[in-house]
Design a protein around this motif. Sequence first.
Motif, PDB file in Angstrom:
ATOM      1  N   CYS A 202      18.219  -1.495  13.879  1.00 28.50           N
ATOM      2  CA  CYS A 202      17.056  -0.669  14.216  1.00 28.50           C
ATOM      3  C   CYS A 202      16.121  -0.534  13.014  1.00 28.50           C
ATOM      4  N   LEU A 203      16.686  -0.242  11.857  1.00 30.08           N
ATOM      5  CA  LEU A 203      15.864  -0.075  10.658  1.00 30.08           C
ATOM      6  C   LEU A 203      15.108  -1.353  10.319  1.00 30.08           C
ATOM      7  N   LYS A 204      15.770  -2.499  10.467  1.00 29.70           N
ATOM      8  CA  LYS A 204      15.105  -3.767  10.163  1.00 29.70           C
ATOM      9  C   LYS A 204      14.035  -4.102  11.202  1.00 29.70           C
ATOM     10  N   THR A 205      14.214  -3.630  12.427  1.00 29.83           N
ATOM     11  CA  THR A 205      13.169  -3.813  13.436  1.00 29.83           C
ATOM     12  C   THR A 205      11.913  -3.050  13.041  1.00 29.83           C
ATOM     13  N   MET A 206      12.095  -1.904  12.419  1.00 29.46           N
ATOM     14  CA  MET A 206      10.964  -1.053  12.031  1.00 29.46           C
ATOM     15  C   MET A 206      10.360  -1.435  10.682  1.00 29.46           C
ATOM     16  N   THR A 207      11.049  -2.252   9.897  1.00 24.60           N
ATOM     17  CA  THR A 207      10.587  -2.551   8.538  1.00 24.60           C
ATOM     18  C   THR A 207       9.186  -3.159   8.484  1.00 24.60           C
ATOM     19  N   PRO A 208       8.864  -4.181   9.291  1.00 25.22           N
ATOM     20  CA  PRO A 208       7.496  -4.732   9.223  1.00 25.22           C
ATOM     21  C   PRO A 208       6.428  -3.712   9.611  1.00 25.22           C
ATOM     22  N   LEU A 209       6.711  -2.874  10.595  1.00 28.45           N
ATOM     23  CA  LEU A 209       5.757  -1.846  11.004  1.00 28.45           C
ATOM     24  C   LEU A 209       5.584  -0.813   9.897  1.00 28.45           C
ATOM     25  N   SER A 210       6.688  -0.428   9.281  1.00 23.51           N
ATOM     26  CA  SER A 210       6.640   0.520   8.173  1.00 23.51           C
ATOM     27  C   SER A 210       5.780  -0.015   7.036  1.00 23.51           C
ATOM     28  N   LEU A 222      20.947  11.147  15.696  1.00 21.52           N
ATOM     29  CA  LEU A 222      21.059  11.703  17.043  1.00 21.52           C
ATOM     30  C   LEU A 222      20.684  10.696  18.123  1.00 21.52           C
ATOM     31  N   ILE A 223      19.980   9.608  17.742  1.00 22.47           N
ATOM     32  CA  ILE A 223      19.642   8.568  18.727  1.00 22.47           C
ATOM     33  C   ILE A 223      20.343   7.247  18.383  1.00 22.47           C
ATOM     34  N   SER A 224      21.466   7.342  17.676  1.00 25.35           N
ATOM     35  CA  SER A 224      22.228   6.143  17.327  1.00 25.35           C
ATOM     36  C   SER A 224      23.222   5.797  18.430  1.00 25.35           C
ATOM     37  N   GLN A 225      23.642   4.536  18.453  1.00 23.07           N
ATOM     38  CA  GLN A 225      24.636   4.125  19.442  1.00 23.07           C
ATOM     39  C   GLN A 225      26.000   4.707  19.111  1.00 23.07           C
ATOM     40  N   TRP A 228      26.068   8.087  20.506  1.00 24.92           N
ATOM     41  CA  TRP A 228      26.136   8.005  21.973  1.00 24.92           C
ATOM     42  C   TRP A 228      27.553   7.681  22.426  1.00 24.92           C
ATOM     43  N   GLU A 229      28.190   6.722  21.752  1.00 29.27           N
ATOM     44  CA  GLU A 229      29.555   6.340  22.123  1.00 29.27           C
ATOM     45  C   GLU A 229      30.549   7.466  21.850  1.00 29.27           C
ATOM     46  N   ASP A 230      30.261   8.288  20.833  1.00 36.21           N
ATOM     47  CA  ASP A 230      31.146   9.409  20.503  1.00 36.21           C
ATOM     48  C   ASP A 230      30.819  10.664  21.312  1.00 36.21           C
ATOM     49  N   GLY A 231      29.785  10.587  22.146  1.00 32.81           N
ATOM     50  CA  GLY A 231      29.412  11.722  22.976  1.00 32.81           C
ATOM     51  C   GLY A 231      28.689  12.831  22.242  1.00 32.81           C
ATOM     52  N   VAL A 232      28.091  12.515  21.082  1.00 38.87           N
ATOM     53  CA  VAL A 232      27.413  13.554  20.299  1.00 38.87           C
ATOM     54  C   VAL A 232      25.931  13.234  20.079  1.00 38.87           C
ATOM     55  N   SER A 233      25.395  12.270  20.810  1.00 36.50           N
ATOM     56  CA  SER A 233      23.964  11.982  20.677  1.00 36.50           C
ATOM     57  C   SER A 233      23.167  13.154  21.245  1.00 36.50           C
ATOM     58  N   ASP A 234      21.926  13.286  20.793  1.00 38.88           N
ATOM     59  CA  ASP A 234      21.113  14.424  21.230  1.00 38.88           C
ATOM     60  C   ASP A 234      19.644  14.013  21.305  1.00 38.88           C
ATOM     61  N   ALA A 235      19.322  13.222  22.322  1.00 36.87           N
ATOM     62  CA  ALA A 235      17.932  12.802  22.508  1.00 36.87           C
ATOM     63  C   ALA A 235      17.040  13.990  22.827  1.00 36.87           C
ATOM     64  N   HIS A 254      18.788   2.092  20.843  1.00 35.87           N
ATOM     65  CA  HIS A 254      19.670   1.083  21.419  1.00 35.87           C
ATOM     66  C   HIS A 254      19.623   1.111  22.945  1.00 35.87           C
ATOM     67  N   GLY A 255      20.000  -0.007  23.547  1.00 30.73           N
ATOM     68  CA  GLY A 255      19.998  -0.111  24.998  1.00 30.73           C
ATOM     69  C   GLY A 255      20.680   1.041  25.712  1.00 30.73           C
ATOM     70  N   PRO A 256      21.905   1.435  25.323  1.00 32.84           N
ATOM     71  CA  PRO A 256      22.584   2.525  26.030  1.00 32.84           C
ATOM     72  C   PRO A 256      21.924   3.892  25.843  1.00 32.84           C
TER      73      PRO A 256
END
Length: 312
Positions: A202-210, A222-225, A228-235, A254-256
């Motif tokens: 994700c960070l590398k996807t944003m690097t050129p824009l940054s 809070l928006i990491s996969q 999300w997999e650990d059940g503690v994400s908080d969108a 991420h997709g999920p």
Amino acid sequence: MTETAVYAAGGVVWRVVDDKLRVLLIHRTKYRDVTLPKGKVDPGEMLAETATREIHEETGIRVALGVHVGVSRYHLPSKRTKIVHYWAAEATDAAIRASAFVPNKEIAAIEWVTPKKALSRLSYPVDVEILENFVRLVDEGVLRTFPIIALRHAKALAREDWEGTDATRPLSPRGKKQADSIVGPLLAFGARKLISSPATRCLKTMTPLSAALGRKVEKNALISQDAWEDGVSDARTVIGHRVRSRKATVLCSHGPVLPDILSELALATGTLRGSYLGSASALEPGAFSVVHLSVDNPGSGIVAIETHAPKV
């Protein structure tokens, strides 16, 4: 896109002068007509960046795109179909001060007029239809908007090809090209605040824009996969802050996690949820959905959603 069609993009550029709405018309030299600023897609461009580039080239004004206001289709003398996408685009006071239009061999003049006058002056019915769509936004009180952009990270190396942790998986060569290719269209929507899952892909996807913006990327687990997999994400918390800020924001995740982000955007704005949220969140790597919200009343619901995908 089909190879037989000619694609172009432009905008209904608008500003408020003395509390009165004005839209921008261009008077073309060669054709002796009155139309909206637009132009053909350059190789490798996505439609949104074509729109802002052409508006700047024809009028001297740099804009950020708002809501998509329609598509015109008509036949060229060559029998090919020309397909033109249009967005509403505000010309801010700063953009006007920085602009420097000079009549040239393509554009004889530009003119700011009321929407009513513009409807009577435009040379082509297809342009009138686009402007009528724009006027409906005005009538509904949702012309001035800001975007929250949900971005799926670009293509990463497959898990079986990476010996490290999933969170440290880098972008693939194709993913790096995708990250570069989406800078233009993200800038076209006025991206300013950059928030990302701390995962490397994700960070590398944003690097050129940054780099293009000269702004740092804010990491948010809070928006990491992993969360999300650990059940503690908080969108919900992340989206709540962004809606209240009323600032153009890119959220790279991420997709999920994306369905949660879109669902929380609907909840935070009082929008009825439906299948459109599933379509907006089912993004391929490097693709993004632009969620347009009202600046004056974000709680009035999602104004529009559009999705864009990289060409590489």
